[in-house]
Design a protein around this motif. Structure first.
Motif, PDB file in Angstrom:
ATOM      1  N   THR A  22     -73.464 -22.791  39.520  1.00 41.04           N
ATOM      2  CA  THR A  22     -72.179 -21.702  39.369  1.00 41.04           C
ATOM      3  C   THR A  22     -71.225 -21.745  38.547  1.00 41.04           C
ATOM      4  O   THR A  22     -70.682 -20.857  37.667  1.00 41.04           O
ATOM      5  CB  THR A  22     -71.807 -21.543  40.809  1.00 41.04           C
ATOM      6  N   CYS A  23     -70.763 -22.969  38.427  1.00 42.80           N
ATOM      7  CA  CYS A  23     -69.588 -23.228  37.278  1.00 42.80           C
ATOM      8  C   CYS A  23     -70.201 -23.032  35.756  1.00 42.80           C
ATOM      9  O   CYS A  23     -69.482 -22.646  35.078  1.00 42.80           O
ATOM     10  CB  CYS A  23     -69.129 -24.686  37.213  1.00 42.80           C
ATOM     11  N   CYS A  24     -71.414 -23.412  35.795  1.00 44.20           N
ATOM     12  CA  CYS A  24     -72.248 -23.183  34.488  1.00 44.20           C
ATOM     13  C   CYS A  24     -72.284 -21.616  33.945  1.00 44.20           C
ATOM     14  O   CYS A  24     -72.277 -21.194  32.934  1.00 44.20           O
ATOM     15  CB  CYS A  24     -73.566 -24.032  34.102  1.00 44.20           C
ATOM     16  N   LEU A  25     -72.635 -21.036  35.156  1.00 43.92           N
ATOM     17  CA  LEU A  25     -72.535 -19.638  34.639  1.00 43.92           C
ATOM     18  C   LEU A  25     -71.531 -18.793  34.247  1.00 43.92           C
ATOM     19  O   LEU A  25     -71.247 -18.100  33.410  1.00 43.92           O
ATOM     20  CB  LEU A  25     -73.096 -18.725  36.160  1.00 43.92           C
ATOM     21  N   SER A  26     -70.459 -19.427  35.072  1.00 40.73           N
ATOM     22  CA  SER A  26     -68.948 -18.962  34.413  1.00 40.73           C
ATOM     23  C   SER A  26     -68.717 -19.293  33.036  1.00 40.73           C
ATOM     24  O   SER A  26     -68.198 -18.551  32.174  1.00 40.73           O
ATOM     25  CB  SER A  26     -67.890 -19.559  35.397  1.00 40.73           C
ATOM     26  N   VAL A  27     -69.137 -20.459  32.549  1.00 43.33           N
ATOM     27  CA  VAL A  27     -68.804 -20.655  31.326  1.00 43.33           C
ATOM     28  C   VAL A  27     -69.838 -20.267  30.282  1.00 43.33           C
ATOM     29  O   VAL A  27     -69.444 -20.194  28.999  1.00 43.33           O
ATOM     30  CB  VAL A  27     -68.866 -22.472  31.184  1.00 43.33           C
ATOM     31  N   VAL A  28     -71.071 -19.725  30.722  1.00 40.86           N
ATOM     32  CA  VAL A  28     -71.915 -19.221  29.852  1.00 40.86           C
ATOM     33  C   VAL A  28     -71.222 -17.751  29.457  1.00 40.86           C
ATOM     34  O   VAL A  28     -71.279 -17.486  28.035  1.00 40.86           O
ATOM     35  CB  VAL A  28     -73.301 -18.646  30.627  1.00 40.86           C
ATOM     36  N   VAL A  29     -70.816 -16.971  30.400  1.00 38.38           N
ATOM     37  CA  VAL A  29     -70.085 -15.566  29.977  1.00 38.38           C
ATOM     38  C   VAL A  29     -68.948 -15.744  29.104  1.00 38.38           C
ATOM     39  O   VAL A  29     -68.601 -15.095  28.219  1.00 38.38           O
ATOM     40  CB  VAL A  29     -69.800 -14.709  31.410  1.00 38.38           C
ATOM     41  N   ALA A  30     -68.027 -16.965  29.634  1.00 37.18           N
ATOM     42  CA  ALA A  30     -66.817 -17.038  28.941  1.00 37.18           C
ATOM     43  C   ALA A  30     -67.082 -17.726  27.449  1.00 37.18           C
ATOM     44  O   ALA A  30     -66.478 -17.086  26.267  1.00 37.18           O
ATOM     45  CB  ALA A  30     -65.739 -18.112  29.581  1.00 37.18           C
ATOM     46  N   GLY A  31     -68.125 -18.491  27.335  1.00 32.82           N
ATOM     47  CA  GLY A  31     -68.662 -18.995  26.052  1.00 32.82           C
ATOM     48  C   GLY A  31     -69.238 -17.944  25.054  1.00 32.82           C
ATOM     49  O   GLY A  31     -69.003 -17.879  23.752  1.00 32.82           O
ATOM     50  N   LEU A  32     -70.025 -17.116  25.694  1.00 34.29           N
ATOM     51  CA  LEU A  32     -70.624 -15.976  25.024  1.00 34.29           C
ATOM     52  C   LEU A  32     -69.698 -15.119  24.320  1.00 34.29           C
ATOM     53  O   LEU A  32     -69.655 -14.737  23.139  1.00 34.29           O
ATOM     54  CB  LEU A  32     -71.558 -15.341  25.700  1.00 34.29           C
ATOM     55  N   ARG A  83     -61.708 -22.050  44.865  1.00 34.30           N
ATOM     56  CA  ARG A  83     -62.672 -20.892  45.056  1.00 34.30           C
ATOM     57  C   ARG A  83     -62.379 -19.473  44.971  1.00 34.30           C
ATOM     58  O   ARG A  83     -62.745 -18.739  44.397  1.00 34.30           O
ATOM     59  CB  ARG A  83     -63.408 -21.029  46.424  1.00 34.30           C
ATOM     60  N   ARG A  84     -60.928 -19.225  45.546  1.00 32.25           N
ATOM     61  CA  ARG A  84     -60.591 -18.035  45.621  1.00 32.25           C
ATOM     62  C   ARG A  84     -60.170 -17.380  44.253  1.00 32.25           C
ATOM     63  O   ARG A  84     -60.548 -16.399  44.018  1.00 32.25           O
ATOM     64  CB  ARG A  84     -59.133 -17.931  46.551  1.00 32.25           C
ATOM     65  N   VAL A  85     -59.378 -18.498  43.424  1.00 27.26           N
ATOM     66  CA  VAL A  85     -59.171 -17.823  42.198  1.00 27.26           C
ATOM     67  C   VAL A  85     -60.303 -17.769  41.260  1.00 27.26           C
ATOM     68  O   VAL A  85     -60.427 -16.888  40.431  1.00 27.26           O
ATOM     69  CB  VAL A  85     -57.952 -18.810  41.562  1.00 27.26           C
ATOM     70  N   PHE A  86     -61.330 -18.715  41.257  1.00 25.59           N
ATOM     71  CA  PHE A  86     -62.382 -18.675  40.604  1.00 25.59           C
ATOM     72  C   PHE A  86     -63.483 -17.338  40.840  1.00 25.59           C
ATOM     73  O   PHE A  86     -63.392 -16.625  40.014  1.00 25.59           O
ATOM     74  CB  PHE A  86     -63.279 -19.931  40.831  1.00 25.59           C
ATOM     75  N   GLN A  87     -63.270 -16.718  42.007  1.00 27.66           N
ATOM     76  CA  GLN A  87     -63.916 -15.442  42.504  1.00 27.66           C
ATOM     77  C   GLN A  87     -63.310 -14.550  41.765  1.00 27.66           C
ATOM     78  O   GLN A  87     -63.722 -13.582  41.003  1.00 27.66           O
ATOM     79  CB  GLN A  87     -64.159 -15.430  44.002  1.00 27.66           C
ATOM     80  N   ALA A  88     -62.129 -14.500  41.941  1.00 23.84           N
ATOM     81  CA  ALA A  88     -61.083 -13.562  41.257  1.00 23.84           C
ATOM     82  C   ALA A  88     -61.320 -13.376  39.735  1.00 23.84           C
ATOM     83  O   ALA A  88     -61.324 -12.254  39.199  1.00 23.84           O
ATOM     84  CB  ALA A  88     -59.579 -13.618  41.723  1.00 23.84           C
ATOM     85  N   GLY A  89     -61.247 -14.369  39.150  1.00 24.96           N
ATOM     86  CA  GLY A  89     -61.621 -14.580  37.459  1.00 24.96           C
ATOM     87  C   GLY A  89     -62.756 -13.955  37.163  1.00 24.96           C
ATOM     88  O   GLY A  89     -63.053 -13.088  36.322  1.00 24.96           O
ATOM     89  N   LEU A  90     -63.737 -14.297  38.012  1.00 25.60           N
ATOM     90  CA  LEU A  90     -65.150 -13.712  37.812  1.00 25.60           C
ATOM     91  C   LEU A  90     -65.329 -12.260  37.879  1.00 25.60           C
ATOM     92  O   LEU A  90     -65.664 -11.451  37.146  1.00 25.60           O
ATOM     93  CB  LEU A  90     -66.228 -14.397  38.512  1.00 25.60           C
ATOM     94  N   LEU A 123     -61.544 -19.005  34.683  1.00 23.96           N
ATOM     95  CA  LEU A 123     -62.623 -19.394  34.752  1.00 23.96           C
ATOM     96  C   LEU A 123     -62.729 -20.986  34.330  1.00 23.96           C
ATOM     97  O   LEU A 123     -63.048 -21.854  35.143  1.00 23.96           O
ATOM     98  CB  LEU A 123     -63.670 -18.670  33.883  1.00 23.96           C
ATOM     99  N   ASN A 124     -62.745 -21.312  33.006  1.00 25.17           N
ATOM    100  CA  ASN A 124     -62.975 -22.709  32.590  1.00 25.17           C
ATOM    101  C   ASN A 124     -62.213 -23.758  33.243  1.00 25.17           C
ATOM    102  O   ASN A 124     -62.732 -24.834  33.651  1.00 25.17           O
ATOM    103  CB  ASN A 124     -62.983 -22.733  31.182  1.00 25.17           C
ATOM    104  N   PRO A 125     -60.756 -23.719  33.182  1.00 25.82           N
ATOM    105  CA  PRO A 125     -60.114 -24.688  33.873  1.00 25.82           C
ATOM    106  C   PRO A 125     -60.279 -24.738  35.497  1.00 25.82           C
ATOM    107  O   PRO A 125     -60.586 -25.939  35.901  1.00 25.82           O
ATOM    108  CB  PRO A 125     -58.567 -24.407  33.540  1.00 25.82           C
ATOM    109  N   VAL A 126     -60.595 -23.660  36.027  1.00 25.16           N
ATOM    110  CA  VAL A 126     -60.713 -23.918  37.538  1.00 25.16           C
ATOM    111  C   VAL A 126     -62.135 -24.405  37.620  1.00 25.16           C
ATOM    112  O   VAL A 126     -62.243 -25.273  38.742  1.00 25.16           O
ATOM    113  CB  VAL A 126     -60.606 -22.515  38.118  1.00 25.16           C
ATOM    114  N   ALA A 127     -63.229 -23.820  37.013  1.00 24.77           N
ATOM    115  CA  ALA A 127     -64.684 -24.466  37.058  1.00 24.77           C
ATOM    116  C   ALA A 127     -64.499 -26.063  36.971  1.00 24.77           C
ATOM    117  O   ALA A 127     -65.179 -26.804  37.713  1.00 24.77           O
ATOM    118  CB  ALA A 127     -65.359 -23.874  36.164  1.00 24.77           C
ATOM    119  N   GLY A 398     -56.511 -28.998  38.611  1.00 30.11           N
ATOM    120  CA  GLY A 398     -56.539 -27.723  37.952  1.00 30.11           C
ATOM    121  C   GLY A 398     -55.587 -27.604  36.781  1.00 30.11           C
ATOM    122  O   GLY A 398     -55.859 -27.064  36.004  1.00 30.11           O
ATOM    123  N   VAL A 399     -54.413 -28.063  37.117  1.00 34.47           N
ATOM    124  CA  VAL A 399     -53.309 -27.857  35.862  1.00 34.47           C
ATOM    125  C   VAL A 399     -53.679 -28.927  34.644  1.00 34.47           C
ATOM    126  O   VAL A 399     -53.584 -28.610  33.748  1.00 34.47           O
ATOM    127  CB  VAL A 399     -51.934 -28.422  36.563  1.00 34.47           C
TER     128      VAL A 399
END
Length: 471
Positions: A22-32, A83-90, A123-127, A398-399
């Motif tokens: 799941t974390c990798c999926l987030s970094v795929v969209v951010a990286g692309l 998780r809450r912030v990660f979902q909001a970011g996605l 996405l990335n820092p929270v992942a 996270g920070v």
């Protein structure tokens, strides 16, 4: 699934694998998204009647907002739940992508790119912090970060290829729409499989600190982006740098007086963390400069199409992904020192090889240079990230991860600005000089790696971590 604040989630191996996916999926969209939009710029200019300066901001709006908000996102995630912030970011990133594809004008497209970046900052820092709390064992964490880094590198490097295919087949809007199904899938997986985690003691919001971060990173990022076009001594650029200098001074003063500052300067007591932050700037300066210079070389000097140029860089992308996996294993077995030194040497060698290219350089020579540079890029991410988190309290992951991500964004922006200003000078050998600067960044990575991962630095990192835990 939810765990007590500050307690690492206990998951089965399968559960941890799904979290990593799941974390990798987030970094795929951010990286692309950092590279794919560049390929579509000529089509956007034609469709929206955009000037060149407008096209610049189609790219820059994302980078600028991301750099300004990424530290806040990491702090908010530590306090209110990762998780809450990660979902909001996605969700925000997917919505921004959808709206970018529907944008009727240049102004709306730039605004929707900024909305994308608000989500991207989460996405990335929270992942990274989710991975740090999910994979508690150092060796297992290093392998997970290696996998995550490989996917990040592959996503960014494949952007030009995928962008060329989408633009030629479906039009420029499709480069934004491709993010939507991936983002929705990641949201559903996060909701189902990623456990909630947060800091044992959440930080209070620091509005002055956030304002100073915005007035430091915003102006300095805008200055390095606009400097080559307006001139480094122009009133606008000088003013931006003055505002940034005043802000960073104010940030240092106010952070030392607050119990819960947004940017905790105590992190920088650790030579490992400080070294990782500087390595992030220097190494990503080399990577950002490479992407900029190589695009100009392949398309302007060699006359290749965007798709042809993207296809030619596939060896770099594949090598980067492979060596990111290798780097994770080396870090798990030997620590960060060896891969950091090797990464710097390979980055320097790859840039030096590219300094010798011309219009008639053989494709085999180019592929060799890309493979060498890609290996260095692949190796550097995992030890850099691992060093940034090394010794840090788990509830501040996270920070810590956000500061590392900010350094990467800043390094990439500086790389484009520096190389752009050198090339814009138009002197004979300007391109060679720019590649030489990037080779110097590789050498600097070697030296920083040696200094920040030695026995003394490791001991100081452990001591700093114990002090942070007590404080």
């Amino acid at each position: 699934m939810r765990v007590a604040a500050g307690t690492p989630p206990v998951l089965s191996p399968r559960g941890r694998t799904v979290v990593l996916l799941t974390c990798c999926l987030s970094v795929v969209v951010a990286g692309l998204d950092t590279t794919i939009a560049n390929v579509a710029l000529p089509s956007i200019r034609q469709a929206l009647h955009a000037p060149v300066s407008g096209l610049q901001w189609v790219v820059d709006a994302y980078t600028l907002v991301l750099a300004c908000l990424v530290i806040l996102a990491g702090s908010v995630a530590d306090r209110f739940g990762r998780r809450r912030v990660f979902q909001a970011g996605l969700g925000l990133f997917s919505l921004g992508s959808l709206l970018c594809g529907l944008a009727p004008s240049l102004g709306s497209l730039v605004a929707f790119r900024a909305l994308q970046a608000v989500g991207g900052a989460m996405l990335n820092p929270v992942a990274m912090s989710i991975i740090a709390t999910t994979f508690a064992a150092p060796a297992e964490r290093a392998r997970a970060v290696g996998t995550w880094g490989a996917v990040a590198g592959l996503g960014g490097a494949c952007g030009p290829v995928l962008g060329g295919l989408l633009v030629s087949g479906l039009g420029w809007r499709s480069v934004f729409w491709v993010n939507v199904p991936i983002g929705v899938a990641a949201v559903l997986l996060t909701r189902r499989f990623v456990p909630e985690s947060r800091a044992a003691r959440g930080k209070r919001f620091d509005p002055l600190g956030q304002l100073l971060v915005l007035t430091f990173l915003g102006p300095v990022t805008a200055a390095v982006i606009e400097g080559p076009r307006h001139g480094w001594s122009s009133p606008l650029i000088v003013t931006l740098f003055v505002v940034a200098a005043v802000s960073v001074t104010g940030l240092a003063v106010t952070a030392s007086r607050r119990a819960d500052p947004l940017v905790d300067l105590r992190f920088f007591r650790s030579p490992a963390f400080s070294g990782a932050a500087v390595v992030a700037v220097v190494a990503l300066l080399a990577v950002g400069g490479f992407l900029f210079l190589n695009t100009l070389y392949l398309q302007d000097v060699r006359g290749y199409s965007a798709l042809h140029a993207g296809l030619l860089t596939i060896p770099m992308a594949a090598t980067g992904a492979a060596f990111a996996m290798i780097s994770g294993r080396i870090v798990a077995a030997r620590g960060a020192r060896l891969p950091l030194v090797l990464a710097g040497l390979l980055l320097a060698a790859g840039a030096a090889l590219l300094a010798g290219t011309g219009r008639e350089t053989g494709v085999g020579y180019l592929v060799l240079a890309y493979v060498v540079f890609g290996a260095g890029f692949g190796l550097v991410g995992t030890p850099m990230t691992n060093a940034a988190l090394s010794g840090m309290p788990r509830d501040q992951a996270g920070v810590a991860g956000a500061i590392a991500s900010t350094c990467r964004q800043t390094g990439g922006a500086i790389g484009v600005a520096v190389c752009g200003s050198i090339v814009a000078a138009g002197s004979a050998g300007a391109s060679r000089a720019a590649w030489t600067v990037l080779a110097g960044c590789g050498v600097a990575t070697v030296l920083l790696g040696l200094v920040s991962t030695g026995r003394w630095a490791r001991a100081r990192a452990e001591r700093s971590g114990r002090l942070l835990n007590r404080e």
